[in-house]
Scaffold this motif. Structure first.
Motif, PDB file in Angstrom:
ATOM      1  N   GLY A 182       0.784  -1.235   0.000  1.00 55.98           N
ATOM      2  CA  GLY A 182       0.000   0.000   0.000  1.00 55.98           C
ATOM      3  C   GLY A 182       0.812   1.279   0.000  1.00 55.98           C
ATOM      4  O   GLY A 182       0.340   2.312  -0.442  1.00 55.98           O
ATOM      5  N   GLY A 183       2.034   1.203   0.540  1.00 58.90           N
ATOM      6  CA  GLY A 183       2.888   2.385   0.519  1.00 58.90           C
ATOM      7  C   GLY A 183       2.358   3.492   1.412  1.00 58.90           C
ATOM      8  O   GLY A 183       1.474   3.296   2.245  1.00 58.90           O
ATOM      9  N   VAL A 184       2.946   4.636   1.225  1.00 60.17           N
ATOM     10  CA  VAL A 184       2.552   5.836   1.967  1.00 60.17           C
ATOM     11  C   VAL A 184       1.062   6.120   1.757  1.00 60.17           C
ATOM     12  O   VAL A 184       0.354   6.539   2.665  1.00 60.17           O
ATOM     13  CB  VAL A 184       3.394   7.042   1.481  1.00 60.17           C
ATOM     14  N   CYS A 185       0.615   5.880   0.546  1.00 66.72           N
ATOM     15  CA  CYS A 185      -0.763   6.187   0.175  1.00 66.72           C
ATOM     16  C   CYS A 185      -1.753   5.578   1.156  1.00 66.72           C
ATOM     17  O   CYS A 185      -2.605   6.259   1.708  1.00 66.72           O
ATOM     18  CB  CYS A 185      -1.017   5.675  -1.236  1.00 66.72           C
ATOM     19  N   VAL A 186      -1.622   4.273   1.387  1.00 69.58           N
ATOM     20  CA  VAL A 186      -2.578   3.603   2.265  1.00 69.58           C
ATOM     21  C   VAL A 186      -2.188   3.756   3.732  1.00 69.58           C
ATOM     22  O   VAL A 186      -3.038   3.949   4.589  1.00 69.58           O
ATOM     23  CB  VAL A 186      -2.700   2.105   1.906  1.00 69.58           C
ATOM     24  N   ASN A 187      -0.889   3.718   4.026  1.00 74.96           N
ATOM     25  CA  ASN A 187      -0.474   3.540   5.408  1.00 74.96           C
ATOM     26  C   ASN A 187      -0.258   4.812   6.217  1.00 74.96           C
ATOM     27  O   ASN A 187      -0.531   4.843   7.405  1.00 74.96           O
ATOM     28  CB  ASN A 187       0.771   2.653   5.450  1.00 74.96           C
ATOM     29  N   THR A 188       0.244   5.858   5.586  1.00 73.81           N
ATOM     30  CA  THR A 188       0.471   7.074   6.380  1.00 73.81           C
ATOM     31  C   THR A 188      -0.042   8.340   5.697  1.00 73.81           C
ATOM     32  O   THR A 188      -0.130   9.373   6.333  1.00 73.81           O
ATOM     33  CB  THR A 188       1.978   7.298   6.666  1.00 73.81           C
ATOM     34  N   GLY A 189      -0.385   8.247   4.428  1.00 72.51           N
ATOM     35  CA  GLY A 189      -0.690   9.477   3.708  1.00 72.51           C
ATOM     36  C   GLY A 189      -2.134   9.637   3.292  1.00 72.51           C
ATOM     37  O   GLY A 189      -2.991  10.021   4.081  1.00 72.51           O
ATOM     38  N   THR A 190      -2.388   9.307   2.041  1.00 78.14           N
ATOM     39  CA  THR A 190      -3.667   9.606   1.422  1.00 78.14           C
ATOM     40  C   THR A 190      -4.856   9.073   2.210  1.00 78.14           C
ATOM     41  O   THR A 190      -5.741   9.834   2.601  1.00 78.14           O
ATOM     42  CB  THR A 190      -3.705   9.002  -0.002  1.00 78.14           C
ATOM     43  N   ILE A 191      -4.893   7.781   2.407  1.00 80.15           N
ATOM     44  CA  ILE A 191      -6.071   7.186   3.043  1.00 80.15           C
ATOM     45  C   ILE A 191      -6.259   7.674   4.475  1.00 80.15           C
ATOM     46  O   ILE A 191      -7.358   8.122   4.834  1.00 80.15           O
ATOM     47  CB  ILE A 191      -6.014   5.640   2.948  1.00 80.15           C
ATOM     48  N   PRO A 192      -5.214   7.647   5.315  1.00 81.10           N
ATOM     49  CA  PRO A 192      -5.433   8.165   6.665  1.00 81.10           C
ATOM     50  C   PRO A 192      -5.901   9.623   6.673  1.00 81.10           C
ATOM     51  O   PRO A 192      -6.808   9.974   7.421  1.00 81.10           O
ATOM     52  CB  PRO A 192      -4.060   8.011   7.316  1.00 81.10           C
ATOM     53  N   SER A 193      -5.319  10.455   5.815  1.00 83.40           N
ATOM     54  CA  SER A 193      -5.710  11.870   5.872  1.00 83.40           C
ATOM     55  C   SER A 193      -7.128  12.065   5.352  1.00 83.40           C
ATOM     56  O   SER A 193      -7.880  12.881   5.859  1.00 83.40           O
ATOM     57  CB  SER A 193      -4.713  12.757   5.129  1.00 83.40           C
ATOM     58  N   LYS A 194      -7.534  11.298   4.338  1.00 81.91           N
ATOM     59  CA  LYS A 194      -8.899  11.434   3.817  1.00 81.91           C
ATOM     60  C   LYS A 194      -9.919  10.878   4.799  1.00 81.91           C
ATOM     61  O   LYS A 194     -11.041  11.383   4.914  1.00 81.91           O
ATOM     62  CB  LYS A 194      -9.044  10.722   2.474  1.00 81.91           C
ATOM     63  N   SER A 195      -9.531   9.833   5.468  1.00 81.65           N
ATOM     64  CA  SER A 195     -10.397   9.258   6.490  1.00 81.65           C
ATOM     65  C   SER A 195     -10.574  10.263   7.636  1.00 81.65           C
ATOM     66  O   SER A 195     -11.682  10.474   8.142  1.00 81.65           O
ATOM     67  CB  SER A 195      -9.748   7.963   6.958  1.00 81.65           C
ATOM     68  N   PHE A 196      -9.481  10.892   8.019  1.00 82.86           N
ATOM     69  CA  PHE A 196      -9.510  11.944   9.038  1.00 82.86           C
ATOM     70  C   PHE A 196     -10.441  13.064   8.583  1.00 82.86           C
ATOM     71  O   PHE A 196     -11.274  13.548   9.337  1.00 82.86           O
ATOM     72  CB  PHE A 196      -8.082  12.461   9.222  1.00 82.86           C
ATOM     73  N   LYS A 197     -10.321  13.431   7.315  1.00 86.95           N
ATOM     74  CA  LYS A 197     -11.135  14.525   6.799  1.00 86.95           C
ATOM     75  C   LYS A 197     -12.633  14.194   6.854  1.00 86.95           C
ATOM     76  O   LYS A 197     -13.446  15.023   7.251  1.00 86.95           O
ATOM     77  CB  LYS A 197     -10.744  14.829   5.352  1.00 86.95           C
ATOM     78  N   GLU A 198     -12.997  12.985   6.443  1.00 86.73           N
ATOM     79  CA  GLU A 198     -14.411  12.603   6.496  1.00 86.73           C
ATOM     80  C   GLU A 198     -14.930  12.705   7.926  1.00 86.73           C
ATOM     81  O   GLU A 198     -16.037  13.165   8.173  1.00 86.73           O
ATOM     82  CB  GLU A 198     -14.620  11.171   5.989  1.00 86.73           C
ATOM     83  N   ALA A 199     -14.113  12.242   8.870  1.00 80.60           N
ATOM     84  CA  ALA A 199     -14.523  12.289  10.271  1.00 80.60           C
ATOM     85  C   ALA A 199     -14.675  13.737  10.744  1.00 80.60           C
ATOM     86  O   ALA A 199     -15.621  14.069  11.453  1.00 80.60           O
ATOM     87  CB  ALA A 199     -13.518  11.539  11.133  1.00 80.60           C
ATOM     88  N   VAL A 200     -13.759  14.593  10.327  1.00 79.95           N
ATOM     89  CA  VAL A 200     -13.832  16.005  10.714  1.00 79.95           C
ATOM     90  C   VAL A 200     -15.114  16.634  10.176  1.00 79.95           C
ATOM     91  O   VAL A 200     -15.872  17.276  10.901  1.00 79.95           O
ATOM     92  CB  VAL A 200     -12.597  16.789  10.212  1.00 79.95           C
ATOM     93  N   LEU A 201     -15.345  16.422   8.874  1.00 79.22           N
ATOM     94  CA  LEU A 201     -16.533  17.005   8.254  1.00 79.22           C
ATOM     95  C   LEU A 201     -17.784  16.554   8.969  1.00 79.22           C
ATOM     96  O   LEU A 201     -18.683  17.334   9.251  1.00 79.22           O
ATOM     97  CB  LEU A 201     -16.639  16.574   6.788  1.00 79.22           C
ATOM     98  N   PHE A 202     -17.832  15.263   9.258  1.00 73.90           N
ATOM     99  CA  PHE A 202     -19.038  14.724   9.850  1.00 73.90           C
ATOM    100  C   PHE A 202     -19.195  15.139  11.312  1.00 73.90           C
ATOM    101  O   PHE A 202     -20.239  15.669  11.707  1.00 73.90           O
ATOM    102  CB  PHE A 202     -19.054  13.206   9.726  1.00 73.90           C
ATOM    103  N   LEU A 203     -18.166  14.925  12.109  1.00 74.24           N
ATOM    104  CA  LEU A 203     -18.308  15.143  13.552  1.00 74.24           C
ATOM    105  C   LEU A 203     -18.416  16.627  13.915  1.00 74.24           C
ATOM    106  O   LEU A 203     -19.050  16.985  14.897  1.00 74.24           O
ATOM    107  CB  LEU A 203     -17.158  14.478  14.317  1.00 74.24           C
ATOM    108  N   THR A 204     -17.780  17.487  13.120  1.00 71.30           N
ATOM    109  CA  THR A 204     -17.927  18.917  13.415  1.00 71.30           C
ATOM    110  C   THR A 204     -19.244  19.449  12.863  1.00 71.30           C
ATOM    111  O   THR A 204     -19.739  20.471  13.317  1.00 71.30           O
ATOM    112  CB  THR A 204     -16.809  19.766  12.777  1.00 71.30           C
TER     113      THR A 204
END
Lengths: 467, 467
Positions: A45-67
């Motif tokens: 998965g590389g950075v994309c899945v493990n530390t970069g793209t996916i984690p940050s987008k997942s974080f973003k969805e949570a931010v949008l929703f929970l805030t």
């Protein structure tokens, strides 16, 4: 695996298992080459899945929703889905999505019979790599290579990283708790995305960048709009400023001193100015290859390095370093390596920035067209004029279509707002397939949709021409 | 207004101010015709803005958000944004969005110098209407007319409507409180949309339709998927059943008796089986026009009734009765009425159903292609295989591309899931502009997006061909 017809273990070895590496390997497997992919992380998965793209987008969805930030236009400025948001709430879905992605990739590699090898790979000869892992050391040889080792955050000496209060983008989601204030150094994609998410969470964010605007490659009108929205969320922009030093004080606060003499004191600093390609211990000298000062490998249009049987793709070659474009580079590298005629269509590449709000574009921006002397006109639609924009509560979004004054050819589409990264693909198809402004003017769009912005923008453009 | 060059007050009078009427009027104004638009509601926007499309979509956004239904895959099945959801929470944003839409339409009509007249209009002669309002009675004449009076819910005699426990779709959002259980009669667009929303709210919903499946015009595979998801939300489907009677019991409960003998007792019944065009008091006899038993006016391909200077568009002519298609009909009617060459492109029309989940399609479905003997193949992508599907928590969504086996021409795109109504427009552009499966296979999509489904589906399709 079929028996090797040559003296090499493989036809192709791919080093690095992010989007570029995966696509390079799978493309080779599809044409029945013997392929191995090596990943040092011991997980695909590389950075994309493990530390970069996916984690940050997942974080973003949570931010949008929970805030409930988008809902505040409707339920009032004080509205929150959860009043006391913790880091754990925000990263909850992240691991789940990562696991699903990792399983999907593993499954795809297995189904295509790509050998997956774990360990750190370095060239020991022009056709041989040595792979070191906890299980031991082996050597594998291949006729051709694709280097897709990615990049890691750049860490300058004047910033005293400690992983807890002064950290880079790899560490940001390991924060134990939400800071009250955060300084983000670097207004590129990663810095901007995280700055906007923390601002949406109510963190006091200060952004520092040496350029006069964030995301320098994006259309200026969109960035003006983005600056406005960032400031509306309370972000302080320190543009045209450079960091002199950044260190932790005895009371735990971080002091960032700018070259202009300004001082910023905050709980945390996210340093995100540039990345370094992960080529330093790759044994490039054994190939006679030299990377640049940021570790980047130079490639030609076919993604070939100066050593013709060694290709490079993805973050390791630099801009734009997006998952989507990297995947394409990986595929094209393999196609060239094995002489497959790439009959692929000439589709303009989209850019997506997953900030709050999202930004996405395809084609050229106003600056570029002006520099090139193209007689263009623009048509604009604002989300607030569109029923779905009102329904979603995004009243600042906008979509801009740039088109040729005479031919009506669509030259660029630029979107800021919710779902920009999805919507851009309508414009991309129209550009690639030569639909022109006429298509956008005449098409019937579902009501209510944000896609209607295309029609509104096209009509706006037509009206300007008529004058 | 310019001085009348003819003996008529106007070049065009449009009766009805929904999407069809608005576009008809504005199109005429753009070519500098003298136009009036008459609305009996004393407010612009028609059913679309005032009781139908916008209120129901606004309700839907509130349901999706406040129930957090998509988030339950992430935060657990018990997750709710608000535990005690009231009708008032759900209709809060509705009025705001309606007001914005009404202002937008008013502004647009004024800017284009369309006279807006309020009151009930009826023909008193072939070129004259009488307009009755609280302010008095006037007569206006015009050379041509567009009848866009819309439709209202059909109310059969065996259903004892009372507006509170037995009601139609115009009254549903006036409910004082959420029922515990709800019977929905009619599996068309409106019935299905509301049934899915109430089910998402946790209301026990029973749906009755005389056909064997909901939304009979939609691709069967999608409807199977939709039936599955409706049942997962607890909806009981009574398909192939007809209502014998429906009346309120002394204790306030509603008893619906089916012709098969089954009895359904519930707090409320939403009766939503068919609509009747609002033509009964329009003075059609003065034109020599006769509507069918459901009030519908017959028109030719140019939206002309049998009286050549009288056009009809929108819900009044029946299927598909969507805001998007009605707007187009209104515009085309005016273009024909004034002999404007319609050089508009032949773009396939999208269909959007704003249920939970959304359904949208463009082009033909599998049944239609099979009947026509077209050798097609399908490519499928499931949201759960796509990173953004996982991020959004919609694991049941799917996108299907139907294409010609030999030419690769895209014949239809069918989507069920979040944002289906937006995503369909990528496929629509590719179909209209003849991009074919190759385009979808080769295009680079932002990662992560739902738009990637197109690429995954195209690759799936290719792999089937290869076998």
């Amino acid at each position: 695996m079929k028996k090797a017809p040559t003296s090499y273990d493989y036809d192709l070895i791919v080093i690095g298992c992010g989007p570029a590496g995966q696509r390079a390997a799978i493309q080779a497997a599809k044409i029945r080459k013997r392929v191995a992919i090596i990943d040092s992380r011991e997980v695909v998965g590389g950075v994309c899945v493990n530390t970069g793209t996916i984690p940050s987008k997942s974080f973003k969805e949570a931010v949008l929703f929970l805030t409930g930030i988008r809902q505040r236009n409707i339920y009032g400025a004080g509205f929150r889905v959860k009043t006391d948001i913790q880091m754990a709430d925000l990263t909850l879905r992240c691991n789940h999505v990562m696991q699903v992605e990792i399983e999907t990739i593993k499954n795809q590699l297995q189904r295509n019979r790509v050998d997956t090898l774990y360990g750190h790979a370095a060239f020991v000869g022009p056709h041989t790599v040595e792979i070191v892992s906890s299980a031991g050391t082996t050597r594998k040889s291949a006729e051709r290579f694709v280097v897709a080792v990615g990049a890691r955050p750049y860490r300058p000496p004047n910033v005293e990283f400690n992983g807890s209060s002064i950290f880079d983008s790899d560490d940001v989601l390991n924060l134990k708790k939400l800071p009250r204030d955060l300084t983000v150094v670097g207004g590129g994609v990663i810095g901007t995305e995280y700055a906007s998410m923390f601002a949406a969470l109510g963190v006091n964010v200060t952004m520092v960048d040496q350029r006069k605007r964030l995301l320098g490659f994006v259309d200026e009108e969109l960035i003006d709009c983005f600056h406005y929205q960032m400031r509306s969320m309370g972000v302080q922009l320190r543009l045209g400023e450079e960091v002199a030093s950044c260190k932790s004080r005895e009371d735990g606060q971080v002091v960032t001193v700018l070259k202009s003499g300004k001082v910023i004191v905050s709980d945390c600093v996210l340093y995100s100015a540039g990345r370094v390609s992960a080529t330093n211990d790759l044994g490039l000298d054994k190939l006679g290859l030299v990377a640049d000062e940021r570790g980047k490998l130079a490639v030609n249009d076919n993604f070939q390095t100066e050593v013709s049987h060694v290709y490079a793709a993805g973050d390791v070659i630099g801009f734009p370093a997006l998952a989507s474009t990297s995947a394409r580079q990986g595929r094209l590298a393999t196609c060239h390596a094995f002489g497959i005629e790439e009959q692929s269509m000439d589709v303009p590449l989209p850019f997506g920035i997953y900030a709050i709000p999202e930004i996405s574009y395809v084609g050229r921006n106003e600056d570029e067209l002006t520099r090139e002397g193209v007689p263009y006109e623009s048509g604009i639609a604002r989300y607030r004029e569109i029923a779905r924009g009102q329904l979603l509560g995004d009243v600042n979004g906008m979509l801009k279509v740039l088109f040729h004054r005479e031919s009506g050819e669509v030259l660029g589409v630029h979107i800021i707002g919710e779902y920009a990264t999805e919507l851009i693909h309508i414009g991309q198809a129209v550009m690639a397939l030569k639909g022109g402004l006429n298509y956008l003017k005449d098409a019937v769009f579902n009501y209510p949709t944000l896609a209607e912005c295309y029609k509104v923008a096209a009509l706006d453009g037509y009206n300007k021409l008529r004058k």
